[in-house]
Structure formats: structure tokens, C-alpha cells
Design a protein around this motif. Sequence first.
Motif, mmCIF file in Angstrom:
data_model
loop_
_atom_site.group_PDB
_atom_site.id
_atom_site.type_symbol
_atom_site.label_atom_id
_atom_site.label_comp_id
_atom_site.label_asym_id
_atom_site.label_seq_id
_atom_site.Cartn_x
_atom_site.Cartn_y
_atom_site.Cartn_z
ATOM 1 N N ARG A 224 9.916 1.916 -10.191
ATOM 2 C CA ARG A 224 8.725 2.501 -9.575
ATOM 3 C C ARG A 224 8.193 1.497 -8.546
ATOM 4 O O ARG A 224 7.506 0.544 -8.883
ATOM 5 C CB ARG A 224 7.658 2.793 -10.633
ATOM 6 C CG ARG A 224 6.415 3.470 -10.071
ATOM 7 C CD ARG A 224 5.389 3.722 -11.165
ATOM 8 N NE ARG A 224 4.177 4.314 -10.617
ATOM 9 C CZ ARG A 224 3.181 3.616 -10.086
ATOM 10 N NH1 ARG A 224 3.272 2.293 -10.021
ATOM 11 N NH2 ARG A 224 2.107 4.216 -9.606
ATOM 12 N N ASP B 25 5.953 0.522 -5.378
ATOM 13 C CA ASP B 25 4.735 0.923 -4.672
ATOM 14 C C ASP B 25 4.710 0.434 -3.227
ATOM 15 O O ASP B 25 4.000 0.995 -2.389
ATOM 16 C CB ASP B 25 3.497 0.373 -5.395
ATOM 17 C CG ASP B 25 3.398 0.898 -6.817
ATOM 18 O OD1 ASP B 25 3.407 2.128 -6.986
ATOM 19 O OD2 ASP B 25 3.327 0.073 -7.751
ATOM 20 N N ILE C 153 7.946 5.332 0.897
ATOM 21 C CA ILE C 153 7.249 4.192 0.289
ATOM 22 C C ILE C 153 6.654 3.327 1.403
ATOM 23 O O ILE C 153 7.327 3.056 2.405
ATOM 24 C CB ILE C 153 8.225 3.356 -0.566
ATOM 25 C CG1 ILE C 153 8.835 4.213 -1.677
ATOM 26 C CG2 ILE C 153 7.514 2.139 -1.165
ATOM 27 C CD1 ILE C 153 9.951 3.525 -2.443
ATOM 28 N N ALA D 29 -0.470 -0.664 0.503
ATOM 29 C CA ALA D 29 0.038 0.100 -0.647
ATOM 30 C C ALA D 29 -0.891 1.242 -1.038
ATOM 31 O O ALA D 29 -0.448 2.272 -1.558
ATOM 32 C CB ALA D 29 0.250 -0.830 -1.836
ATOM 33 N N SER D 30 -2.180 1.056 -0.779
ATOM 34 C CA SER D 30 -3.148 2.089 -1.173
ATOM 35 C C SER D 30 -3.270 3.186 -0.119
ATOM 36 O O SER D 30 -3.922 4.182 -0.342
ATOM 37 C CB SER D 30 -4.512 1.452 -1.409
ATOM 38 O OG SER D 30 -4.999 0.855 -0.223
#
Length: 361
Positions: A74, A76, A95, A360-361
Motif C-alpha cells: 500500500r 501512498d 499514486i 501525499a494528502s
Amino acid sequence: MSHKIYLVSLTFERENDTKEYEPFCQELKLVYQPKAKALANSALFLFTPVPLEVAYCRNKKMNSTVKEMMKEKRIDLIYIKRLRAAQFVDPETTIPVVLDTTDAMSRYYREATKSAPWYRKPLFLEEQFKYRLYEKRMSRAFKNWVVCSPVELEYLKRRTSADVKFFLVPNGVDTDFYTPTDFAPERHSILLSGLMDKFVNIEAAQYFIKDILPAILEKIPDVKLYIVGPNPPLSLRKLARHNIIITGGVEDLRGYISRSKVVVVPIKTGTGTRNKILQSWAMARPVVTTSKGLQGLKAIDNEHVFVADDPKLFADKIIMLLKDDTLQKELIQNSLKLVEEKYAMKTIVDELNTILQRVAS
């Protein structure tokens, strides 16, 4: 904030010591590329738009390993270190990606071409134009770029896609590893270090020995120069003398920084910022460099460092430091403070971590 790090890296060595990285990685995979295969790749792509450095690193197993890792874990965020590693990440990935180019490679080769010997100029010129195309191409695929100096940032902004977001993260130094010591430096000793198979460092060493050192020897006959770094070419090794010690690679550079009275960085070409300057400052050693060597660092000439582009002036600055301990101490105190405030690795890591979380957010 803790992260799970999955590291995939290409290596050109059969045996690799990964102990330094293992504590930080959830999983670490190395993909071996024989140097003969890498050179064959470069030759194969000589007459294509692909930069030779990028071709040198081409490896199908590396591509598949990265792809498998992204599928199995997974993930991120993908963090790509160096432009030549961008080829291992699918440009269509959903991603978030951060591409840490560090330097602008087309600018690096533009600068290197100016002072390269005639037989290297065609190759450097070719890499310059290939990297211009490659930087533009990668900017269409990946939209978050990290660079190490304002000069690189402004250069790349003008030559990449308009929607790329640039983040400025200066190089840092581990001030827990590079620390001042009580070891007394050798009298009249000078250190010049770097990867000695790199053109910019070979050029710097030859420039120092031929154009700067003779003027120092006139005033200080017992001066000793240490040239430290792996893979020095024959052209450089031939310049070794009783007072010019060319060590090749060493296990720990700190010992040579400690034993040296002055550290020199006589860079004439190149881009980015010089970690060797930060390391020397952190170990309380004064530095004399060129304006090109100081590029990207927020330091003031005659306060944190001595800067000279003229060989005679460069020699004079070194002579002053070798003879004047009070002047040395002033420069050391100022540069130590600068490192602690702006370039300590803890500070740099916090800055980068903020950027990664934001992307990433």
C-alpha cells in the motif's frame, strides 16, 4: 510522524553493505546491473534522444521490481531520487510522485561544456540537449519536483511544464556524524576531496595543483595537499609528489577533514551545492572556494567562507588562513553557527517531511 519505507535501488556492485539503510526500511531491494551492461546500454542509445546517463541505468528487472512493489504494497507516495531514476516509475501512475532532481542536469552539462577539453565537448554538448528534452518530458509526467538551490529552481522553471510545482530543499549535513573534534590539524595542511572520477572534481584538482599551489609554496614551502576521493584517473595520479598525497577512496573522510588546516573547493564548473563545504563547516574547518563552489549556499564571503575566482587571490586567502589562527577561529565560529541554523540535517528532514505529507494528502 513515522513512515513505512520500501526502498528499491539499482546498484553496480555485486556486494553491497546495506546495514546503514536497513533500520529505516520496511523492505529493501537491490537490483544489480553489471557495468559492462550499463556501458553497452549507453552505446546503444548514443544516437537517440535518451541521455547517456539515463541509458546507463536502463534495467528491465528494476522496472518490474518497482512495479511489483507498487502492486503488492500500500504505497501512498513515490519518492524518486535523481532524474535518471524517473524511468522506473510508470508516468500514468495515480499514486502521488515527488521527483527529487537535486540538480538541473542540462545546466550541469552546459556549464561543464564551457571548460571541458575539446575531446569531451561533443559528448557534453549532446548530453546537455538530451537532458533538456528529458527534463521537459519528465515534467509532463511528474508534477512535484524538489531541487537543492534557487539557481536550479529558476533554471528549471523556465524549461519545464508550467504546471510543475517546485520545492526548494537545500542539501544538509548530519551534525551528529560530522562534529568538531579535539584532533589537532597538521601544520600547513590542505584538503581537497570529492568523487575523483567526476569531471568537475578532476578539473578542480588539476586547477588547484597547476594554478594555485605554486603561489602557496612560494610563501609556505612545507605546505601539504591531500586529494581524497575514489577512482582518481591516471592524469591526476601522475601529479602526486612528496607534498601532494592522492589517497584514492577512504573509509571515513572525517579523519582527513580533522587533520587538515584548510579545506579547499576550487570548483570551476558544475551545479547544485557542495556537501563537502557543509561537512567541513560542521567539523570546524575553514573553507576557501570559488563563487561557483558556493552556489546555492546562504553564506557571506569573508564572514562564513573565503571566496576567490582568481588563482592568485585564492592562494592568498589560503596563506592568510594558514598563518593567522585568529582569522581561522572567526571564520569557523561563523560557519558553525550557519550550519546549525540552516543546514543541520534534522532541519532539512523536517522541511522535506512537510512537503511529502503535503503531496501525499
